[in-house]
Design an enzyme around this catalytic site. Structure first.
Site, PDB file in Angstrom:
ATOM      1  N   LYS A 244       0.972  -1.371   0.105  1.00 34.59           N
ATOM      2  CA  LYS A 244      -0.084  -0.165   0.111  1.00 34.59           C
ATOM      3  C   LYS A 244       0.633   0.979   0.301  1.00 34.59           C
ATOM      4  O   LYS A 244       1.574   1.471   0.892  1.00 34.59           O
ATOM      5  CB  LYS A 244      -0.865   0.173   1.216  1.00 34.59           C
ATOM      6  CG  LYS A 244      -2.135   0.903   0.928  1.00 34.59           C
ATOM      7  CD  LYS A 244      -1.928   2.025   1.199  1.00 34.59           C
ATOM      8  CE  LYS A 244      -1.660   3.248   1.961  1.00 34.59           C
ATOM      9  NZ  LYS A 244      -1.531   4.689   1.653  1.00 34.59           N
TER      10      LYS A 244
ATOM     11  N   GLU B 281      10.105   2.014  10.287  1.00 37.93           N
ATOM     12  CA  GLU B 281      10.849   2.906   9.377  1.00 37.93           C
ATOM     13  C   GLU B 281      10.335   4.632   9.731  1.00 37.93           C
ATOM     14  O   GLU B 281       9.951   4.364   9.307  1.00 37.93           O
ATOM     15  CB  GLU B 281      11.735   3.017   7.975  1.00 37.93           C
ATOM     16  CG  GLU B 281      12.502   1.236   7.812  1.00 37.93           C
ATOM     17  CD  GLU B 281      13.877   1.474   8.324  1.00 37.93           C
ATOM     18  OE1 GLU B 281      14.205   2.544   8.826  1.00 37.93           O
ATOM     19  OE2 GLU B 281      14.981  -0.124   8.745  1.00 37.93           O
TER      20      GLU B 281
ATOM     21  N   CYS C  68      14.327  11.071   5.082  1.00 40.03           N
ATOM     22  CA  CYS C  68      14.705  10.164   6.687  1.00 40.03           C
ATOM     23  C   CYS C  68      15.216  10.277   7.245  1.00 40.03           C
ATOM     24  O   CYS C  68      15.407  10.687   8.153  1.00 40.03           O
ATOM     25  CB  CYS C  68      13.995   8.787   6.820  1.00 40.03           C
ATOM     26  SG  CYS C  68      14.981   7.818   6.195  1.00 40.03           S
TER      27      CYS C  68
ATOM     28  N   GLU D 249      11.210  17.159  13.239  1.00 43.86           N
ATOM     29  CA  GLU D 249      11.231  16.323  11.878  1.00 43.86           C
ATOM     30  C   GLU D 249      10.716  17.901  11.018  1.00 43.86           C
ATOM     31  O   GLU D 249       8.979  17.682  10.568  1.00 43.86           O
ATOM     32  CB  GLU D 249      10.630  14.996  11.762  1.00 43.86           C
ATOM     33  CG  GLU D 249      11.753  14.684   9.999  1.00 43.86           C
ATOM     34  CD  GLU D 249      11.518  13.351   9.919  1.00 43.86           C
ATOM     35  OE1 GLU D 249       9.868  12.984  10.256  1.00 43.86           O
ATOM     36  OE2 GLU D 249      11.799  12.542   9.380  1.00 43.86           O
TER      37      GLU D 249
HETATM   38  P1  NAD Z   1       2.986   8.886   6.845  1.00 45.93           P
HETATM   39  O1  NAD Z   1       3.231   7.902   7.548  1.00 45.93           O
HETATM   40  O2  NAD Z   1       1.529   9.924   7.182  1.00 45.93           O
HETATM   41  O3  NAD Z   1       2.350   7.727   5.573  1.00 45.93           O
HETATM   42  C1  NAD Z   1       2.615   6.592   5.426  1.00 45.93           C
HETATM   43  C2  NAD Z   1       2.515   5.910   4.729  1.00 45.93           C
HETATM   44  O4  NAD Z   1       1.425   5.285   5.552  1.00 45.93           O
HETATM   45  C3  NAD Z   1       1.333   5.953   3.789  1.00 45.93           C
HETATM   46  O5  NAD Z   1       0.898   5.182   2.496  1.00 45.93           O
HETATM   47  C4  NAD Z   1      -0.026   6.715   4.279  1.00 45.93           C
HETATM   48  O6  NAD Z   1      -1.325   6.960   3.557  1.00 45.93           O
HETATM   49  C5  NAD Z   1      -0.377   5.661   5.869  1.00 45.93           C
HETATM   50  N1  NAD Z   1      -1.227   5.570   6.548  1.00 45.93           N
HETATM   51  C6  NAD Z   1      -1.080   7.151   6.938  1.00 45.93           C
HETATM   52  N2  NAD Z   1      -2.488   6.472   8.137  1.00 45.93           N
HETATM   53  C7  NAD Z   1      -2.107   4.953   8.407  1.00 45.93           C
HETATM   54  C8  NAD Z   1      -3.036   4.572   9.050  1.00 45.93           C
HETATM   55  N3  NAD Z   1      -4.364   4.522  10.317  1.00 45.93           N
HETATM   56  N4  NAD Z   1      -2.280   2.998   9.572  1.00 45.93           N
HETATM   57  C9  NAD Z   1      -2.497   2.927   8.859  1.00 45.93           C
HETATM   58  N5  NAD Z   1      -1.123   3.183   7.749  1.00 45.93           N
HETATM   59  C10 NAD Z   1      -1.268   4.856   7.397  1.00 45.93           C
HETATM   60  O7  NAD Z   1       4.459   9.547   6.343  1.00 45.93           O
HETATM   61  P2  NAD Z   1       4.397   9.822   4.654  1.00 45.93           P
HETATM   62  O8  NAD Z   1       4.379  11.569   4.934  1.00 45.93           O
HETATM   63  O9  NAD Z   1       4.422   9.591   3.283  1.00 45.93           O
HETATM   64  O10 NAD Z   1       6.614   9.911   4.944  1.00 45.93           O
HETATM   65  C11 NAD Z   1       7.441  10.904   5.648  1.00 45.93           C
HETATM   66  C12 NAD Z   1       7.741  10.356   6.426  1.00 45.93           C
HETATM   67  O11 NAD Z   1       7.740   8.704   6.469  1.00 45.93           O
HETATM   68  C13 NAD Z   1       8.431  11.021   7.334  1.00 45.93           C
HETATM   69  O12 NAD Z   1       8.416  10.821   9.187  1.00 45.93           O
HETATM   70  C14 NAD Z   1       9.689  10.319   6.944  1.00 45.93           C
HETATM   71  O13 NAD Z   1      11.173  10.609   7.742  1.00 45.93           O
HETATM   72  C15 NAD Z   1       9.826   8.928   7.232  1.00 45.93           C
HETATM   73  N6  NAD Z   1      10.296   8.016   5.826  1.00 45.93           N
HETATM   74  C16 NAD Z   1      10.562   7.226   7.256  1.00 45.93           C
HETATM   75  C17 NAD Z   1      12.263   6.341   6.694  1.00 45.93           C
HETATM   76  C18 NAD Z   1      13.197   5.488   7.209  1.00 45.93           C
HETATM   77  O14 NAD Z   1      13.740   4.907   6.330  1.00 45.93           O
HETATM   78  N7  NAD Z   1      13.307   5.531   8.387  1.00 45.93           N
HETATM   79  C19 NAD Z   1      12.014   6.446   4.866  1.00 45.93           C
HETATM   80  C20 NAD Z   1      11.131   7.488   4.106  1.00 45.93           C
HETATM   81  C21 NAD Z   1      10.340   8.235   5.070  1.00 45.93           C
END
Ligand code: NAD
Length: 496
Positions: A177, A252, A286, A385
Site C-alpha cells: 500500500k 522505519e 528521513c 522533523e
Molecule cells: P505517513 O506516516 O503520513 O504515511 C506513510 C504511509 O502510511 C502512507 O502510505 C499512508 O497512507 C499510510 N497511513 C497513514 N495513516 C495510516 C494508518 N492509520 N494506518 C496505516 N497506514 C496509514 O508518512 P509520509 O508523510 O508518507 O512520509 C514521511 C515520513 O516517512 C517522514 O517522517 C519520514 O522521515 C519517514 N520516512 C522514513 C524512512 C526511513 O527509512 N526511516 C524513509 C522514508 C520516509
C-alpha cells in the site's frame, strides 16, 4: 486514465469505485487519477496473498527459481528506467537525475536479494551445540508469511522495493500500500511484476489513503508481518494495530539527524556535504542531516559559505535542465513546512537565508533553500522533523558538547561527523545514538548495508542481510539421536 489495483494476478477496479487525483507539484495540475482501494479490496488482496503463501506456490519454489523471477523484475525496471524516472519526477517533484538514481537502485535491489536468496540456500545448514550429544539441533529459517507493506511518498518506488524485493526473495507473499500522494510508480511495478509472470497472489498492490486502505491492512488478521515506513505518528498507530494480533512489525520512521563539523574540516567540503545532506530530494529524506553543529572557530565562516552556496541552487520543475531543488511534494506538505517557518519567527532563531517563494515561480510548491542559525535548543525547528529544505545550524566548543547536543533528540536514525582526525571521527561515531553514521560525508546509502534507526526512528533494519532476515522466522528443529536413553517415565535399556 484511472489506475487499477493489482490483486491475485489481475488488474481490477476498486470495489467501491473510488479514486483520487495525482497532482504534479511543479504545476499544481492534476495529471492522472489513482484507484482508491478500501477495506474490501484490502481483504481480497490479503486473502489472495494468504492462499498464495499457504499453498506453497511461491515459498515452495527453490531459491533459484524465485531469484529468476526477481531478476526478471529487475530487468523490467531497468528497461523502463527513463519513463519510470520521468513519472517519479512528475508525481513527486524530485530532480530527474535523482529519480534516475532511485529507479536504478530499485532494479539493483531486486538483483541483490535474488543473489542473496540463492547464496543463503546454498549455504550450510546451521546447527547448534546444545551441550548434550544425545540431541541434534538445527536452525531453520523460513518465510514469515503474508507481509503488509505500507510506504511513504518521498522515494515512492524505492521504499516499496526495499520491502517487496527481500520479502519475495525470502519466500513471503505481500500486499503493498503506497502513499496516496505518490502511487504511480508502484502501479507500474505491478505491471512489471505481472509481465515477469510471478504466480498470482504473490505480489498485490492496493493504492488508497491511510485511513481507508492502510488501517484495514494493519488490522487484517491474516497478515503475519507489517513492514512500515512513514512518520512516527502513523508508526505508533501501526504498532498499536499490530499488537491486537501480536504481529511483528518493522518500522522505519522519521529523523532529525545531526551533522557535527569540527574546526579542522575543509570549509568547502563541509558545505558541499551539508548542502547534499539537507537539499537533495528537497530535504524530504528521513535521514536528512537537518541539524548541523559547527565548532566555534569555523562557525561564522561556514555559515557565510553555506548561505552563499544555498542561494546559488537552481530551483524549478524536476525535469528542467540543471535543477537541483524541485517543488515540495504537495500542497499539504508545503503548508506544513511553511507552518514550521511561520512559528520559527517567534522562536528567536536567526534566518540566514531562504524561507520564501523563489522569484519567478508563482505556481508550484516551491521554497527557497532555508538556513537558520543560533537556534534555541527548545525551538520546534531544532527538535521536530520538518521534512523539507530547511537546515538549522548551531555552534559547539568541545567534542563532549557536540555529542550531548547531537544525541539530545527523540530520534536516532542517522548522524554525520566531519574532521581530518579519523580517530576522533570513530570516537564520535561510537558515541552517536543512531543507526547510521557517516564520516566525512552524508547520505550515501547502499543496498548491501543495513538501514534503520535507534530510539523513535524505528524498529528493525532494512537492506543488506538484515533486510532479508526481516522476512524470516526462525525454527529450532531438535532430534533425539539415541534409542532407549531417556526413560523418565518408562524404564529403558538395562533398567527394563
Ligand atoms: P505517513 O506516516 O503520513 O504515511 C506513510 C504511509 O502510511 C502512507 O502510505 C499512508 O497512507 C499510510 N497511513 C497513514 N495513516 C495510516 C494508518 N492509520 N494506518 C496505516 N497506514 C496509514 O508518512 P509520509 O508523510 O508518507 O512520509 C514521511 C515520513 O516517512 C517522514 O517522517 C519520514 O522521515 C519517514 N520516512 C522514513 C524512512 C526511513 O527509512 N526511516 C524513509 C522514508 C520516509
Amino acid at each position: 486514465m484511472t489506475t487499477q489495483l493489482y490483486i491475485d494476478g489481475a488488474f481490477v477496479a476498486p470495489k467501491a469505485g473510488g479514486s483520487f487525483p495525482a497532482v504534479d507539484p511543479a504545476t499544481e495540475e492534476v495529471f492522472d487519477t489513482v484507484a482508491a482501494g478500501t477495506a474490501d479490496d484490502i481483504d481480497a488482496a490479503v486473502r489472495a496473498a494468504r492462499t498464495a503463501f499457504d499453498d506453497g506456490r511461491w515459498s515452495g519454489l527453490s531459491a533459484s527459481a524465485r531469484a529468476g523471477f526477481l531478476r526478471k523484475v529487475a530487468e523490467g525496471i531497468r528497461a523502463r528506467l527513463s519513463d519510470l524516472a520521468a513519472l517519479e519526477t512528475r508525481d513527486n517533484g524530485k530532480p530527474l537525475p535523482e529519480a534516475e538514481w532511485d529507479i536504478g537502485d530499485a532494479a539493483d535491489c531486486f538483483d541483490y536479494y535474488a543473489d542473496l536468496a540463492e547464496a543463503r540456500a546454498a549455504g550450510p545448514e546451521t546447527t547448534v551445540d546444545v551441550g548434550d550429544e544425545r540431541f541434534d539441533t538445527r536452525i531453520w529459517r523460513e518465510p514469515v508469511g503474508v507481509v503488509a507493506a505500507i510506504t511513504p511518498w518521498n522515494f515512492p518506488l524505492l521504499m516499496g522495493v526495499w520491502k517487496v524485493a527481500p520479502a519475495l526473495a525470502a519466500g513471503c507473499t505481500i500486499v503493498l500500500k503506497p502513499s496516496e500522494l505518490c502511487s504511480l510508480t508502484c502501479h507500474e511495478l505491478a505491471r512489471i511484476v505481472d509481465a515477469a509472470g510471478l504466480p498470482a497472489g504473490v505480489f498485490n498492490l492496493v493504492t488508497g489513503t491511510g485511513p481507508e486502505a492502510g488501517a484495514p491492512l494493519t488490522d487484517h488478521p491474516l497478515v503475519d508481518k507489517i513492514a512500515f515506513t512513514g512518520s512516527v505518528v502513523t508508526g505508533r498507530k501501526v504498532m498499536q494495530a499490530a499488537s491486537a494480533g501480536i504481529r511483528t512489525v518493522a518500522l522505519e520512521l522519521g529523523g532529525k539527524s545531526p551533522f557535527i563539523v569540527f574546526a579542522d574540516s575543509d570549509v568547502d567540503k563541509a558545505v558541499e556535504w551539508i548542502l547534499f545532506g539537507i537539499f537533495w530530494n528537497k530535504g524530504e529524506v528521513c535521514s536528512a542531516t537537518s541539524r548541523v553543529l559547527v565548532q566555534r572557530e569555523l562557525y561564522p565562516r561556514l555559515l557565510e559559505r553555506l548561505a552563499e552556496e544555498a542561494e546559488k541552487i537552481t530551483i524549478g520543475p524536476g525535469d528542467a535542465e540543471g535543477v537541483k531543488l524541485g517543488p515540495i511534494v504537495s500542497c499539504s506538505q508545503y503548508d506544513k513546512v511553511m507552518g514550521f517557518l511561520e512559528r520559527a519567527r517567534q522562536s528567536g532563531a536567526r534566518l540566514v537565508t531562504g524561507g520564501g517563494r523563489p522569484e519567478g515561480l508563482d505556481t508550484g510548491y516551491y521554497l527557497t533553500p532555508t538556513v537558520y542559525a543560533d537556534v534555541p535548543l527548545d525551538a520546534e525547528i531544532w527538535r521536530e522533523e520538518i521534512f523539507g529544505p530547511v537546515v538549522c545550524v548551531n555552534s559547539f566548543e568541545t567534542e563532549d558538547e557536540a555529542l550531548r547536543l547531537a544525541n539530545d533528540s527523540p530520534y536516532g536514525l542517522a548522524g554525520a561527523v566531519m574532521s581530518k582526525d579519523l580517530d576522533r571521527c570513530d570516537r564520535v561515531a561510537a558515541r552517536l545514538r543512531a543507526g547510521i553514521v557517516w564520516i566525512n560525508c552524508s547520505q550515501p546509502t547502499f543496498t548491501q548495508a543495513p538501514w534503520g534507526g535507534y530510539k523513535s526512528s524505528g524498529i528493525g533494519r532494512e537492506l543488506g542481510e538484515a533486510g532479508f532476515d526481516n522476512y524470516l522466522e526462525t525454527k529450532q528443529v531438535t532430534r533425539f539421536d539415541r534409542d532407549g536413553e531417556w526413560g523418565w517415565y518408562l524404564p529403558t535399556g538395562d533398567q527394563a
